[in-house]
Design an enzyme around this catalytic site. Sequence first.
Site, PDB file in Angstrom:
ATOM      1  N   ASP A 144     -76.992  50.780  39.343  1.00 15.87           N
ATOM      2  CA  ASP A 144     -76.151  50.838  40.540  1.00 15.87           C
ATOM      3  C   ASP A 144     -75.845  52.273  40.948  1.00 15.87           C
ATOM      4  OD1 ASP A 144     -75.986  48.119  40.874  1.00 15.87           O
ATOM      5  OD2 ASP A 144     -74.092  47.903  39.794  1.00 15.87           O
ATOM      6  N   GLU A 161     -72.820  57.126  33.259  1.00 14.66           N
ATOM      7  CA  GLU A 161     -71.920  57.766  34.219  1.00 14.66           C
ATOM      8  C   GLU A 161     -72.656  58.723  35.145  1.00 14.66           C
ATOM      9  OE1 GLU A 161     -68.798  56.907  34.786  1.00 14.66           O
ATOM     10  OE2 GLU A 161     -69.186  55.367  33.291  1.00 14.66           O
ATOM     11  N   GLU A 177     -75.838  63.224  33.326  1.00 11.23           N
ATOM     12  CA  GLU A 177     -74.601  62.513  32.987  1.00 11.23           C
ATOM     13  C   GLU A 177     -73.520  62.745  34.043  1.00 11.23           C
ATOM     14  OE1 GLU A 177     -73.936  62.515  28.448  1.00 11.23           O
ATOM     15  OE2 GLU A 177     -74.874  64.453  28.883  1.00 11.23           O
ATOM     16  N   ARG A 179     -72.919  64.030  38.563  1.00  6.36           N
ATOM     17  CA  ARG A 179     -73.303  63.683  39.925  1.00  6.36           C
ATOM     18  C   ARG A 179     -74.307  64.692  40.485  1.00  6.36           C
ATOM     19  NH1 ARG A 179     -69.903  64.257  43.709  1.00  6.36           N
ATOM     20  NH2 ARG A 179     -70.695  62.601  45.048  1.00  6.36           N
ATOM     21  N   SER A 197     -70.365  67.860  38.509  1.00  5.55           N
ATOM     22  CA  SER A 197     -70.731  67.609  39.902  1.00  5.55           C
ATOM     23  C   SER A 197     -71.400  68.832  40.509  1.00  5.55           C
ATOM     24  CB  SER A 197     -69.486  67.259  40.716  1.00  5.55           C
ATOM     25  OG  SER A 197     -69.812  66.988  42.065  1.00  5.55           O
ATOM     26  N   ALA A 220     -69.657  69.577  30.610  1.00  6.66           N
ATOM     27  CA  ALA A 220     -68.891  68.379  30.927  1.00  6.66           C
ATOM     28  C   ALA A 220     -67.714  68.715  31.833  1.00  6.66           C
ATOM     29  CB  ALA A 220     -68.393  67.726  29.641  1.00  6.66           C
ATOM     30  N   GLU A 235     -69.504  76.672  31.583  1.00  6.97           N
ATOM     31  CA  GLU A 235     -68.747  76.053  30.498  1.00  6.97           C
ATOM     32  C   GLU A 235     -68.025  74.796  30.973  1.00  6.97           C
ATOM     33  OE1 GLU A 235     -65.695  78.485  28.816  1.00  6.97           O
ATOM     34  OE2 GLU A 235     -64.308  78.092  30.450  1.00  6.97           O
ATOM     35  N   ALA A 236     -67.718  73.920  30.025  1.00  3.31           N
ATOM     36  CA  ALA A 236     -67.052  72.658  30.318  1.00  3.31           C
ATOM     37  C   ALA A 236     -65.756  72.886  31.085  1.00  3.31           C
ATOM     38  CB  ALA A 236     -66.773  71.908  29.024  1.00  3.31           C
TER      39      ALA A 236
END
Length: 297
Positions: A144, A161, A177, A179, A197, A220, A235-236
């Site tokens: 989806d 995700e 993982e 967008r 993103s 992340a 970096e995250a």
Amino acid sequence: MKRIGHRYIDTETGNTIDAWFPKGNKRKGRSCLAEKVGVIKGEFIEVEIETYSSVATTTEEAYLRLHLLSGCEVLPNEINLEGIFDLLPNVAWTTAGPVFPGRVDDLRELIANEPHHLGIPSIDKFPRMTDYVIPQGVRIGDADRVRLGAHLSPGTTVMHEGFVNFNAGTLGECMIEGRVTPGVVVGKNSDVGAGSSIMGTLSGGGKQVNSIGERSLLGANAGIGISLGDDCIVEAGLYVTAGTKVKTPDGYVVSARTLSGQSGLLYRRDSQSGAVEVIPSSSSNWGGLNSNLHSND
């Protein structure tokens, strides 16, 4: 380019709902409950695209362009998709077949005696890619979250995700993982981390085309409004927009847009001052992709 396809039309209005262009350019039909009870009708079509730079003028041609992207026959940003939203109707993608939203109640009533519980996964202009095109060597955790028109190269893994929009995708083995928005391409051996993103061409109506090079990591919950070159890391949790003020190794403070597309950079936030800074980096700083996760045969 000329392709043979199959379209569904609404029997009340005669308007096109969707079009499918099977692999191998063969004359293949489809069937569904919505067609059986007369809400929609299927028929074969032939669609031609004279040049990739030309503007699509029909729903059928818009669907063919999306098929070419998902079939990896053209790259994102290589084919003109101007005005595509006006050509794609809003569709209720039901388990009994695609219908216009205003016909769902009719469909529900007409199939009441069929052994079928009607489900409606989405109401949207774009269908799931996997209902139309199955790319080779790809894993998708949640279909989806990948729209028709996504370009996924062999070796790509899209986790549950992850999300890949139309006219966007990967150019080799990648972990997705986060967008990946329209216009964005991700280079080979790069990782788009969980919750991250990438600002695309539809974000705020902008025209800036951003990308990620090879062997790069978007951490992340991080994000970028600029391009990353090869061997880069963000970096995250750090979102770097074009206007973000970044401190360079030589002590200057510049807008991140001036660093867009440059390779070998690590973007991070100083944990004491909060200032965003950039230092030299390489893919060895994060270890690269796990090759076992991208053998998707």
